[in-house]
Motif scaffolding. Structure first.
Motif, mmCIF file in Angstrom:
data_model
loop_
_atom_site.group_PDB
_atom_site.id
_atom_site.type_symbol
_atom_site.label_atom_id
_atom_site.label_comp_id
_atom_site.label_asym_id
_atom_site.label_seq_id
_atom_site.Cartn_x
_atom_site.Cartn_y
_atom_site.Cartn_z
ATOM 1 N N SER A 220 0.838 -1.195 0.000
ATOM 2 C CA SER A 220 0.000 0.000 0.000
ATOM 3 C C SER A 220 0.876 1.249 0.000
ATOM 4 C CB SER A 220 -0.887 -0.002 1.252
ATOM 5 O OG SER A 220 -1.393 1.277 1.523
ATOM 6 N N PRO A 221 0.490 2.262 -0.782
ATOM 7 C CA PRO A 221 1.242 3.522 -0.733
ATOM 8 C C PRO A 221 1.181 4.178 0.644
ATOM 9 C CG PRO A 221 -0.503 3.608 -2.415
ATOM 10 C CD PRO A 221 -0.570 2.268 -1.768
ATOM 11 N N ILE A 222 0.098 3.948 1.366
ATOM 12 C CA ILE A 222 -0.015 4.496 2.720
ATOM 13 C C ILE A 222 1.049 3.882 3.621
ATOM 14 C CG2 ILE A 222 -1.500 4.615 4.770
ATOM 15 C CD1 ILE A 222 -3.906 4.569 2.787
ATOM 16 N N ILE A 223 1.218 2.581 3.516
ATOM 17 C CA ILE A 223 2.224 1.891 4.336
ATOM 18 C C ILE A 223 3.620 2.335 3.933
ATOM 19 C CG2 ILE A 223 3.210 -0.358 4.925
ATOM 20 C CD1 ILE A 223 0.321 -1.485 4.503
ATOM 21 N N ALA A 224 3.855 2.441 2.635
ATOM 22 C CA ALA A 224 5.170 2.899 2.168
ATOM 23 C C ALA A 224 5.492 4.278 2.736
ATOM 24 C CB ALA A 224 5.203 2.909 0.642
ATOM 25 N N GLU A 225 4.497 5.144 2.786
ATOM 26 C CA GLU A 225 4.710 6.493 3.317
ATOM 27 C C GLU A 225 4.987 6.458 4.818
ATOM 28 O OE1 GLU A 225 5.321 10.462 3.647
ATOM 29 O OE2 GLU A 225 5.233 9.294 1.801
#
Length: 136
Positions: A35-40
């Motif tokens: 997820s891009p949220i997790i990556a961030e």
């Protein structure tokens, strides 16, 4: 047919403990890719320290499952995730799914029953993480 989920969990967890560094490295690669949220969230994180904290967190969740007692450090971690980091509860589902995908890759005797044993064992700790700030 009888299934001993404690035995399945203990055997697979014991196996993972023999290659923790590789296991958690693979987990975080999969997790941040999920997820891009997790990556961030993990963009500026010291991943060496993060892997160490995850090892401890998994052991706290296992201990919580066994004892039904939340040790002070586990309470602190849960409050941090809920209140300060404001982790969306859906991310815990991704966490568990990613953990099991990593386990399936590493543990040669992985099957659905092993996955269920991990879900059973970690579910109380995950629920505690989600809901800790609602306690008085």
């Amino acid at each position: 047919m009888e299934i001993d989920f404690n035995e399945l969990f203990n055997d697979s967890y014991g196996f993972i403990l023999t290659s923790e560094d590789d296991f958690y490295e693979c987990f975080y690669t999969k997790f941040t890719d999920a997820s891009p949220i997790i990556a961030e969230v993990f963009r500026n994180t010291d991943m060496v320290n993060q892997k160490l904290m995850l090892r401890k967190a998994v052991s706290y969740m296992v201990n919580f499952f066994v004892t039904k007692k939340a040790r002070e450090h586990f309470v602190s971690i849960a409050c941090l995730h809920k209140d300060k980091l404001q982790i969306d509860p859906i991310l815990y589902e991704i966490f568990i799914d990613t953990l099991l995908a990593t386990l399936a890759e590493f543990y040669p005797r992985y099957n659905n029953a092993v996955g269920v044993s991990w879900r059973i064992t970690l579910a109380p700790g995950v629920e505690f993480m989600k809901h800790i700030s609602k306690l008085d």
